[in-house]
Write a protein that holds these residues in place. Structure first.
Motif, PDB file in Angstrom:
ATOM      1  N   UNK A  15      58.354-102.259  32.535  1.00  0.00           N
ATOM      2  CA  UNK A  15      57.093-102.550  33.190  1.00  0.00           C
ATOM      3  C   UNK A  15      57.658-103.176  34.544  1.00  0.00           C
ATOM      4  N   UNK A  16      56.825-102.575  35.488  1.00  0.00           N
ATOM      5  CA  UNK A  16      57.212-103.064  36.989  1.00  0.00           C
ATOM      6  C   UNK A  16      55.905-102.968  37.997  1.00  0.00           C
ATOM      7  N   UNK A  17      56.066-104.040  38.773  1.00  0.00           N
ATOM      8  CA  UNK A  17      54.917-104.047  39.692  1.00  0.00           C
ATOM      9  C   UNK A  17      55.124-102.857  40.649  1.00  0.00           C
ATOM     10  N   UNK A  18      56.300-102.214  40.902  1.00  0.00           N
ATOM     11  CA  UNK A  18      56.356-101.406  41.981  1.00  0.00           C
ATOM     12  C   UNK A  18      56.251 -99.867  41.366  1.00  0.00           C
ATOM     13  N   UNK A  19      55.918 -99.793  40.265  1.00  0.00           N
ATOM     14  CA  UNK A  19      56.176 -98.663  39.545  1.00  0.00           C
ATOM     15  C   UNK A  19      55.256 -97.619  40.180  1.00  0.00           C
ATOM     16  N   UNK A  20      54.014 -97.925  40.705  1.00  0.00           N
ATOM     17  CA  UNK A  20      53.130 -96.972  41.305  1.00  0.00           C
ATOM     18  C   UNK A  20      53.142 -96.869  42.850  1.00  0.00           C
ATOM     19  N   UNK A  21      54.079 -97.643  43.424  1.00  0.00           N
ATOM     20  CA  UNK A  21      54.237 -97.627  45.065  1.00  0.00           C
ATOM     21  C   UNK A  21      54.061 -96.188  45.538  1.00  0.00           C
ATOM     22  N   UNK A 300      62.856 -93.888  46.117  1.00  0.00           N
ATOM     23  CA  UNK A 300      63.065 -95.424  46.095  1.00  0.00           C
ATOM     24  C   UNK A 300      63.163 -95.776  44.721  1.00  0.00           C
ATOM     25  N   UNK A 301      64.039 -97.109  44.741  1.00  0.00           N
ATOM     26  CA  UNK A 301      64.458 -97.527  43.253  1.00  0.00           C
ATOM     27  C   UNK A 301      64.279 -98.891  43.196  1.00  0.00           C
ATOM     28  N   UNK A 302      64.006 -99.422  42.069  1.00  0.00           N
ATOM     29  CA  UNK A 302      64.167-101.004  41.831  1.00  0.00           C
ATOM     30  C   UNK A 302      65.566-101.281  41.267  1.00  0.00           C
ATOM     31  N   UNK A 312      64.713 -95.663  39.115  1.00  0.00           N
ATOM     32  CA  UNK A 312      64.203 -94.718  39.825  1.00  0.00           C
ATOM     33  C   UNK A 312      62.759 -95.145  39.751  1.00  0.00           C
ATOM     34  N   UNK A 313      62.097 -95.202  41.055  1.00  0.00           N
ATOM     35  CA  UNK A 313      60.713 -95.446  40.908  1.00  0.00           C
ATOM     36  C   UNK A 313      59.827 -94.079  41.198  1.00  0.00           C
TER      37      UNK A 313
END
Length: 482
Positions: A15-21, A300-302, A312-313
């Motif tokens: 889970x990541x809030x930036x997955x759908x950036x 972009x990566x987190x 990897x995002x």
């Protein structure tokens, strides 16, 4: 049966809030068109942006030039648009001062660093006179990098293998690191509070050192096996991220724990393109963006504390390749649109803003996306930093968006601007070149007197010029009235 169980086990998605950036280019009328971007082959971003201006290195005959446009001045750029053109050789790097949105530094093949002040509405005529010229390098200056928290402190690196740290306010080379690197420096990165510097070098080493002590704290040989340039940036005080090439010329990104430099925490191979990857890290979100020169994409990566540490995002892709890339500071973003990053991509003939957005339905301010971030107020002055003090950036809230309240003036002591920067014969114990206080006072007094006399002469000449101009205009007005 074990195989069946594992095959049927649903894959756990992190889970990541930036997955759908997602990245989106701005509409054509929001781009800057008809700009002749420099054809030079350097590995610097060639572009620097802040909440007021976008600056781009452009083609110029007879020397180096860069164009500065107010962000709002989109559309076709007039061919007669004035540029900053005081260097006598091509430009290598430009960077806006983090503490004054009207001040920008430039490094050139003419061996100098120049500091420029841009008027609020942009340039109305070509700018040829910098407010400060920093002279101390003997070969082309390839990197300029402002200190994140101390006012008027700037680091530069050149092909003479030296890193110099300047007090821009006095025009002095306060610290000269001339024995740290055995070859050309590829990248410079300050840590969060500016107490440490990280460099990557053609001698195949990355180094983390305390510049005021001239002391190497950590060193890693061959973080990437390939021969192409490596870049290194701080993630925090104990981790750095590098981009480079494998022995088979595959591009790689790696994360390193400074206390255990034997093996990387994470190393990922990306592709076989040849462009050097420029990393842009956002400490607030933990997202790192990799933009390759000559690529047509931004990956972009987190970065997190769980394996594999670099997650990897996604990737923003387009048809046209980038010749350079500017990265907007956090305070220049539109927070009401959940914009977490904005890039300014240089094409052959234009500059195109690309917005990175977290899809959210709510119109309310998203606290989790926008923690308090570094503002434009410096935490220290140059003298405090050079004397050994450290301070974290002064943070500001982006709730309601960033509004610049006060006009910031670059305080320049004009005492040494007319004289060449001299290396001091007095070395302090750490080996950093710092002028002896008594010698400094004498130099300053002499230079002050010289400077005052020359300033008075300049002012007299200016007054005479203006008086002449006024009388000419008065005569014209009289003729028109007749």
């Amino acid at each position: 049966s074990v195989f069946l169980v594992s095959a049927m086990t649903p894959k756990v998605v992190r889970t990541s809030k930036f997955r759908h950036v997602f990245g989106q280019p701005m509409k054509a009328d929001q781009c800057y068109d008809d700009i002749r971007i420099s054809q030079s082959t350097g590995d610097s971003p060639f572009c620097s942006v802040n909440p007021k201006f976008v600056a781009m290195i452009v083609e110029a005959s007879g020397g180096g030039a860069f164009m500065v446009l107010p962000l709002s001045k989109t559309g076709r750029v007039d061919k007669a648009t004035p540029v900053v053109c005081g260097h006598t050789a091509p430009l290598m790097d430009i960077e806006w001062c983090p503490h004054n949105d009207n001040v920008i530094a430039s490094g050139s093949e003419d061996c100098t660093v120049m500091i420029w002040e841009i008027p609020d509405g942009g340039l109305t005529r070509p700018l040829t006179d910098p407010i400060v010229t920093l002279e101390g390098h003997s070969k082309r200056v390839s990197i300029v990098c402002w200190h994140p928290t101390a006012l008027n402190v700037l680091a530069s690196a050149a092909a003479d293998n030296m890193v110099i740290i300047w007090n821009v306010g006095t025009g002095e080379a306060v610290i000269t690191l001339d024995e740290t690197h055995q070859d050309v420096v590829y990248s410079l990165s300050w840590n969060y509070n500016g107490s440490l510097l990280c460099t990557s070098c053609k001698d195949k080493k990355i180094r983390v050192f305390d510049p005021r002590q001239n002391k190497i704290l950590y060193e890693k040989e061959k973080p990437h096996e390939g021969t192409r340039p490596v870049r290194a940036i701080f993630i925090n005080d104990s981790k750095i991220l590098t981009t480079g090439f494998s022995r088979m010329s595959e591009r790689q990104v790696a994360l390193w724990d400074l206390k255990h430099l034997g093996e990387p925490m994470s190393l990922q191979e990306l592709d076989t393109s040849s462009g050097v990857l420029l990393p842009f890290y956002d400490r607030d979100t933990g997202v790192v963006y990799l933009c390759g020169k000559g690529d047509s994409s931004i990956r972009y990566f987190e970065i997190t504390d769980e394996q594999p540490y670099i997650h990897y995002l996604s990737m923003y892709g387009s048809k046209e390749s980038q010749k350079g890339m500017g990265y907007m500071p956090k305070r220049g973003l539109e927070v009401n649109k959940c914009e977490i990053a904005r890039f300014y991509k240089l094409h052959e003939r234009k500059c195109e803003p690309i917005v990175m957005t977290v899809p959210r339905k709510s119109d309310l301010f998203q606290d989790d996306l926008y923690p308090d971030t570094a503002g434009p107020d410096p935490a220290l002055d140059a003298e405090e930093w050079f004397s050994g003090k450290n301070a974290n950036p002064i943070l500001l809230s982006l709730k309601g968006g960033f509004v610049s309240t006060k006009s910031r003036e670059l305080k320049v002591t004009k005492n040494v601007l007319g004289t060449k920067v001299r290396k001091s014969p007095f070395n302090n114990e750490s080996g950093a070149n710092m002028a002896h206080p008594l010698q400094k006072n004498k130099i300053n007094k002499d230079a002050n007197l010289e400077s005052l006399v020359s300033q008075i002469k300049e002012l007299q000449a200016t007054v005479e010029k203006h008086e002449k101009r006024i009388s000419e205009l008065e005569q014209k007005v009289e003729k028109l009235q007749l």
